[in-house]
Design an enzyme around this catalytic site. Structure first.
Site, PDB file in Angstrom:
ATOM      1  N   GLU A   1      -1.141   1.220  -5.002  1.00  0.00           N
ATOM      2  CA  GLU A   1      -1.186   2.524  -5.667  1.00  0.00           C
ATOM      3  C   GLU A   1      -0.035   2.682  -6.669  1.00  0.00           C
ATOM      4  O   GLU A   1      -0.142   3.463  -7.618  1.00  0.00           O
ATOM      5  CB  GLU A   1      -1.152   3.655  -4.643  1.00  0.00           C
ATOM      6  CG  GLU A   1      -2.457   3.863  -3.864  1.00  0.00           C
ATOM      7  CD  GLU A   1      -2.658   2.896  -2.705  1.00  0.00           C
ATOM      8  OE1 GLU A   1      -1.776   2.036  -2.473  1.00  0.00           O
ATOM      9  OE2 GLU A   1      -3.705   2.988  -2.032  1.00  0.00           O
TER      10      GLU A   1
ATOM     11  N   ASN B   1       0.856  -1.184   0.000  1.00  0.00           N
ATOM     12  CA  ASN B   1       0.000   0.000   0.000  1.00  0.00           C
ATOM     13  C   ASN B   1       0.891   1.232   0.000  1.00  0.00           C
ATOM     14  O   ASN B   1       1.933   1.245   0.649  1.00  0.00           O
ATOM     15  CB  ASN B   1      -0.888   0.016   1.250  1.00  0.00           C
ATOM     16  CG  ASN B   1      -1.909   1.130   1.214  1.00  0.00           C
ATOM     17  OD1 ASN B   1      -2.888   1.078   0.464  1.00  0.00           O
ATOM     18  ND2 ASN B   1      -1.668   2.173   2.000  1.00  0.00           N
TER      19      ASN B   1
ATOM     20  N   ASP C   1      -3.241  21.419   8.976  1.00  0.00           N
ATOM     21  CA  ASP C   1      -3.727  20.509   7.932  1.00  0.00           C
ATOM     22  C   ASP C   1      -4.336  21.292   6.766  1.00  0.00           C
ATOM     23  O   ASP C   1      -4.192  22.513   6.687  1.00  0.00           O
ATOM     24  CB  ASP C   1      -4.714  19.501   8.549  1.00  0.00           C
ATOM     25  CG  ASP C   1      -4.734  18.189   7.767  1.00  0.00           C
ATOM     26  OD1 ASP C   1      -4.542  18.198   6.530  1.00  0.00           O
ATOM     27  OD2 ASP C   1      -4.941  17.138   8.391  1.00  0.00           O
TER      28      ASP C   1
HETATM   29 MN    MN Z   1      -4.495   1.983  -0.387  1.00  0.00          MN
END
Ligand code: MN
Length: 458
Positions: free
Chosen positions: A204, A141, A253
């Site tokens: 990804e 991932n 953020d």
């Molecule tokens: Mn993912």
């Protein structure tokens, strides 16, 4: 070659990169420059006070830069990403990798990691893609995480309950630390793929490989079997021990407000590798680059979902003022009364963090907030066109929401024109000859800096 350097070359040749030769500090000075240049050219800081490596930022801060570096027209970008998400492909694995050229002493304080905002807890890696290898099944991932430097060999990492979070839980079940690699200095296509969320267990990097038309090369890390982009600038290898937690935050953020301090996991660093003359890649939190990268997949998903319920979706924007996350504008070609409201419902389904959505007709330029406001002013009646929902699951980053239970209120504004009145009532009046006169004034050089002459953002 599909790496950061090839993307910088493309941007440089298109006038989208500035070289800053004055020595600036990674503590507030480079962030200040990135703030001042936000939405403008990307910047490479050739001299960094106290550090050997150069710093680059802003390479994904506009759709035009994504279009240039991916080689895809701006209005095709959403569909290009959707296609890659549906058709991930395996990258080539190589043995000799540029990222392995230099093996460094494990000391994070030697990297020019930026301290961005006044009350941030310290230097934060913000453009580091974390690649983890599942301890039970071996799938990988890749995801973005902010990481606070808490020592020469340790980073506090913010992990929201998504894929990496699940992989840490699986490592805990297996009684093993989770091997991770942090890669810094990547092509925009790799960043865009890592910022998107395909289903769990879809890698990804395979999405990135399709986006790059099979141009991604991977290499195995030296400490574990994690596969990482071979042409990255910097590679940090480490492990997350499932039971370890430390203070993380405060940190600014995407909203531009401070996120609270929390107990978060730690990456224990065991190796650092880099290319010769490695370029450290930065990303200013709450900037256009942050908002565009984080929101881009959501925009594409909104387009995909709304397409299921109305005949034609022209475009979707998560607006800058809406933090690239909380506000959407959608333009549709309305054929039936009710299309606008159906689009609102589909958008909320596509992007659960979405708070406010405005739907307009396809004659409205959704990249121009004044044009969108004009549509609300001339086509919207609240008693008829407003959708209000309360007690809905929303985003954790909105300080006005119930951030503990993640509950929020949502508003949909259907600003499409009603079909029962003649279209002429709602049409934008035009002045003949505008095109010819515009050419004339452009030649005279008097149109430069005049807003609204074309009605669209360049
Ligand atoms: Mn993912």
């Amino acid at each position: 070659m599909c790496d950061l350097r090839s993307a910088l070359k493309v941007l440089d040749e298109s006038g989208e990169l500035v070289h800053i030769d004055e020595a600036l500090s990674p503590r507030f000075e480079i962030p200040a420059a990135l703030k001042l240049l936000d939405g403008g050219p990307a910047a490479i800081f050739e001299k960094v006070k106290g550090y050997e490596n150069r710093v680059v930022g802003g390479i994904c801060n506009s759709r035009r830069k994504l279009s240039l570096t991916l080689g895809v027209d701006v209005d095709r970008l959403h569909d290009e990403l959707l296609n890659a998400l549906e058709n991930p492909s395996k990258p080539t694995v190589v043995r000799d990798a540029p990222v392995m050229e230099l093996s460094m002493e494990v000391d994070l304080t030697r990297l020019p990691i930026l301290t961005h905002y006044e009350r941030d807890a310290g230097p934060y890696i913000t453009c580091g893609v974390v690649i983890a290898r599942d301890v039970l099944e071996g799938f990988q991932n890749a995801s973005f995480h902010r990481m606070l430097v808490i020592g020469r060999d340790a980073l506090a990492i913010r992990v929201v309950p998504r894929h990496l979070f699940r992989m840490i839980e699986r490592a805990k079940e297996a009684g093993s630390p989770l091997p991770v690699a942090i890669v810094i200095g990547l092509h925009p296509a790799v960043l865009l793929a890592a910022a998107s969320s395909p289903p769990f267990k879809v890698d990804e990097m395979h999405v990135a490989n399709t986006l790059l038309r099979s141009g991604l090369r991977l290499v195995e890390c030296s400490h574990d079997k994690v596969l990482v982009p071979a042409d990255a600038e910097i590679l940090i290898e480490g492990y997350i021990h499932p039971d370890e937690r430390v203070d993380e935050g405060p940190f600014v953020d995407i909203t531009g407000t401070y996120d609270v301090k929390r107990k978060e996991p730690v990456v224990r660093v065991v190796g650092i590798h880099m290319r010769r003359d490695a370029i450290y890649q930065a990303l200013l939190p709450a900037s256009s680059e942050h908002r565009l990268l984080m929101g881009f997949h959501r925009e594409a998903l909104i387009k995909k979902y709304v397409r299921q319920v109305v005949p034609e979706v022209k475009d979707v924007r998560l607006t800058f003022g809406g933090c690239g996350w909380l506000h959407a504008v959608i333009s549709i070609r309305k054929l039936s009364e009710g299309d606008g409201k159906n689009a609102i419902l589909a958008a909320f389904a596509a992007h659960p963090s979405l708070k406010h959505v405005v739907v307009v007709d396809d004659d409205v330029d959704i990249s121009n907030s004044s044009d969108v406001e004009w549509a609300i002013a001339t086509r919207f009646q609240a008693h008829r066109d407003l959708v209000v929902l309360s007690g809905v699951r929303g985003s954790s980053i909105d300080p006005s929401a119930d951030q503990e239970r993640l509950l929020t209120s949502k508003v949909g504004v259907d600003a499409t024109r009603p079909l029962e009145k003649p279209v002429e009532f709602f049409s934008k009046a035009r002045i003949p000859k505008v095109g010819e006169v515009r050419e004339l004034l452009l030649r005279r050089g008097v149109l430069i800096g005049v807003a609204g002459s074309s009605g669209a953002n360049a």
